[in-house]
Enzyme design. Structure first.
Site, PDB file in Angstrom:
ATOM      1  CG  ASN A   6      -1.687   1.241   1.430  1.00 43.96           C
ATOM      2  OD1 ASN A   6      -1.844   2.024   0.484  1.00 43.96           O
ATOM      3  ND2 ASN A   6      -2.198   1.462   2.634  1.00 43.96           N
ATOM      4  CE  LYS A   8       0.493   3.335   4.832  1.00 41.20           C
ATOM      5  NZ  LYS A   8       0.234   3.377   6.257  1.00 41.20           N
ATOM      6  CG  HIS A  76      -5.748   1.399   5.139  1.00 42.17           C
ATOM      7  ND1 HIS A  76      -5.302   2.340   6.030  1.00 42.17           N
ATOM      8  CD2 HIS A  76      -4.714   0.559   4.918  1.00 42.17           C
ATOM      9  CE1 HIS A  76      -4.035   2.086   6.326  1.00 42.17           C
ATOM     10  NE2 HIS A  76      -3.660   0.999   5.666  1.00 42.17           N
ATOM     11  CD  GLU A  78      -2.888   5.114   6.827  1.00 44.75           C
ATOM     12  OE1 GLU A  78      -2.905   5.239   5.590  1.00 44.75           O
ATOM     13  OE2 GLU A  78      -1.906   4.649   7.446  1.00 44.75           O
ATOM     14  CD  GLU A 142      -3.392  -3.086   7.354  1.00 49.19           C
ATOM     15  OE1 GLU A 142      -2.267  -3.259   6.892  1.00 49.19           O
ATOM     16  OE2 GLU A 142      -4.077  -2.080   7.114  1.00 49.19           O
ATOM     17  N   GLY A 148       2.282   2.014  10.660  1.00 48.10           N
ATOM     18  CA  GLY A 148       3.124   3.207  10.488  1.00 48.10           C
ATOM     19  C   GLY A 148       3.811   3.640  11.769  1.00 48.10           C
ATOM     20  CB  SER A 187       5.410  -2.003  11.638  1.00 45.86           C
ATOM     21  OG  SER A 187       4.883  -0.721  11.928  1.00 45.86           O
TER      22      SER A 187
HETATM   23  C1  PEP Z   1      -0.702  -0.233   5.832  1.00 47.18           C
HETATM   24  O1  PEP Z   1      -0.672   0.863   5.309  1.00 47.18           O
HETATM   25  O2  PEP Z   1      -1.622  -1.008   5.582  1.00 47.18           O
HETATM   26  C2  PEP Z   1       0.372  -0.600   6.760  1.00 47.18           C
HETATM   27  C3  PEP Z   1       0.332  -1.761   7.353  1.00 47.18           C
HETATM   28  O3  PEP Z   1       1.396   0.306   6.943  1.00 47.18           O
HETATM   29  P1  PEP Z   1       2.838   0.032   7.608  1.00 47.18           P
HETATM   30  O4  PEP Z   1       3.358  -1.254   7.026  1.00 47.18           O
HETATM   31  O5  PEP Z   1       3.646   1.214   7.244  1.00 47.18           O
HETATM   32  O6  PEP Z   1       2.611  -0.103   9.083  1.00 47.18           O
END
Ligand code: PEP
Length: 229
Positions: A6, A8, A76, A78, A142, A148, A187
């Site tokens: 992703n 973003k 997601h 976010e 997630e 992040g 992460s």
């Molecule tokens: C994501 O954007 O779905 C995500 C898991 O981000 P990150 O790997 O940066 O934590």
């Protein structure tokens, strides 16, 4: 194993470094066509439930299909956190995208406050209850506190929640629900990808930050292939 990156609201890497990549990319809308043309399995980061209409800033499943896009992320954290996405809108987006022929990665997960309040399973049950099993639906667990932040769930924590999700899915949707594939996201990096994906109920990874580095992302893809080709 299903690995997706992703990007973003980042432009993302040059595509030369991604040739032969065995993973999905979710670029910003402006790079969808470029990724499709480069032969990458390309998903959008969101999709609306109507085919067209007065929905400024949105994009529809037929529009994505016209570009050659194969699927979309939905729900997601976010989107849920900053843009008012709810379980109901996640359900509408998911259903419409699947009905139109797109694949969907639907994201679920608890916040830190919810985890610390012992509400993880209730939150997941609520988020999962609006999603019907479908052969083209993949889930991404997630934990919001791990996205992040550099904080990864341990492999044991990920496995525990993935197994709980499977139990809830079995309860809600019978065997079709239990067969859904579940990615872990939060992460994921080349250093922890293999251990996370070695867990029996972890079927891949949804990768944010680390997918912006083509070498690191390719290493995560290779870890997935090594795990379960
Ligand atoms: C994501 O954007 O779905 C995500 C898991 O981000 P990150 O790997 O940066 O934590």
């Amino acid at each position: 194993m299903i690995v997706a990156g992703n990007w973003k609201m980042y432009r993302g890497p040059e595509l030369d470094g991604l040739r032969g990549l065995d993973a999905i990319v979710c670029p910003p809308y402006t790079r969808l066509r470029e990724c499709v043309d480069a032969g990458l399995t390309t998903y959008a980061q969101n999709v609306h439930w109507e085919a067209e209409g007065a929905y400024t800033g949105e994009i529809s499943a037929p529009m994505l299909l016209e570009l050659g896009v194969a699927g979309s992320l939905v729900g997601h954290s976010e989107r849920r956190q900053y843009f008012g996405e709810t379980d109901e809108t996640v359900a509408k987006r998911t259903r419409a995208a699947l009905d139109a022929g797109l694949k969907v990665i639907a994201c679920v997960g608890e916040t830190l406050a919810e985890r610390e309040g012992g509400e993880t399973e209730d939150v997941l049950r609520r988020q999962l209850s609006v999603l019907e099993p479908h052969p083209s639906l993949v889930l991404a667990y997630e934990p919001v506190w791990a996205i992040g932040t550099g904080k990864t769930a341990t492999a044991a924590q990920a496995q525990e929640v993935h197994a709980a999700i499977r139990a809830v899915l079995r309860e809600l949707g019978g065997s079709a629900g239990a067969e859904l594939r579940i990615q872990y996201g939060g992460s994921v990096k080349p250093e922890n990808a293999a251990e996370l994906m070695a867990q029996p109920d972890v079927d891949g990874a949804l990768v944010g930050g680390a997918s912006l580095d083509p070498d690191g992302f390719a290493a995560i893809g290779a870890a997935a292939v090594a795990q379960r080709p």
